[in-house]
Design an enzyme around this catalytic site. Sequence first.
Site, PDB file in Angstrom:
ATOM      1  N   SER A  93      65.124  27.288  10.113  1.00 58.48           N
ATOM      2  CA  SER A  93      65.292  27.006  11.535  1.00 58.48           C
ATOM      3  C   SER A  93      66.717  26.251  11.677  1.00 58.48           C
ATOM      4  O   SER A  93      67.525  26.817  11.388  1.00 58.48           O
ATOM      5  CB  SER A  93      64.056  26.091  12.050  1.00 58.48           C
ATOM      6  OG  SER A  93      63.939  25.995  13.465  1.00 58.48           O
ATOM      7  N   ASP A 143      57.636  34.444  16.773  1.00 57.48           N
ATOM      8  CA  ASP A 143      58.119  33.187  16.842  1.00 57.48           C
ATOM      9  C   ASP A 143      58.420  32.848  18.171  1.00 57.48           C
ATOM     10  O   ASP A 143      59.093  33.399  18.958  1.00 57.48           O
ATOM     11  CB  ASP A 143      59.384  33.193  15.930  1.00 57.48           C
ATOM     12  CG  ASP A 143      59.889  31.979  15.727  1.00 57.48           C
ATOM     13  OD1 ASP A 143      59.409  31.017  16.529  1.00 57.48           O
ATOM     14  OD2 ASP A 143      60.765  31.768  14.686  1.00 57.48           O
ATOM     15  N   HIS A 167      56.718  30.875  13.820  1.00 60.59           N
ATOM     16  CA  HIS A 167      57.667  29.879  13.419  1.00 60.59           C
ATOM     17  C   HIS A 167      57.119  29.395  12.165  1.00 60.59           C
ATOM     18  O   HIS A 167      56.649  28.104  12.111  1.00 60.59           O
ATOM     19  CB  HIS A 167      58.161  29.066  14.314  1.00 60.59           C
ATOM     20  CG  HIS A 167      59.433  28.373  14.120  1.00 60.59           C
ATOM     21  ND1 HIS A 167      60.798  29.106  14.191  1.00 60.59           N
ATOM     22  CD2 HIS A 167      59.996  27.148  13.954  1.00 60.59           C
ATOM     23  CE1 HIS A 167      61.704  28.442  13.817  1.00 60.59           C
ATOM     24  NE2 HIS A 167      61.355  27.113  13.649  1.00 60.59           N
TER      25      HIS A 167
END
Length: 224
Positions: free
Chosen positions: A119, A173, A204
């Site tokens: 991320s 996601d 995610h």
Amino acid sequence: MSDELLPTVEVGGGDQARYSVIWMHGLGADGHDFEPIVPELRLPNDPAIRFIFPHAPVRPVTLNGGMAMRAWYDIVTLGGGAPQDAEGIAASAAQIHQLIEREGERGVPPERLVLAGFSQGGAIALHTGLRYPQRLAGIMGLSTYLPLADRFAAERHEANAETPVFLAHGQMDPVLDISLGRNSQQTLEQHGYRVEWHEYSMVHQVCFEEIEAISRWLQTVLTD
């Protein structure tokens, strides 16, 4: 930026490490977040690999109402076209440079080192690695995107023009839409980078199949 090194969590390698992986966590997490993944990778000769999980500095994050948390840079909003914290990104990249340099002092040169991240940490891995002035073994970004993409062509460094890049993203996601990952893949490939792209039926997160793919890729790039 402080001259002090970021605090880190280290797994494996010790003084005998021949390779290093510097792996950055996501927004609001810390260096312990991906520590449990090391044994799941089931790497052969894993004592030869030092995994380094740095803790991002604590800073206010606009997206979360100004709440202070571990973050590699500020985020105003999610999605393409949002303003980006170029100053914060540059500061974190400089701190990762310090960790790379320390690995050199400990006997692991850049060409035997992988920059990785999830991320927001993956964005820092891509930003830093693709601009780094010495060849790295590999660059890995999970559920992430290429930050400051409009500057990429001018700022990328030829030293890592042929460095293998691993990108993976969840098809569902809700935090960083998969289009951000796909767009990053396309941008890199348009500039001639060798990108290994994976997408999974997940949100995610990281899944088992992804861990297996990461393991195979690391075994490919962490060789003399």
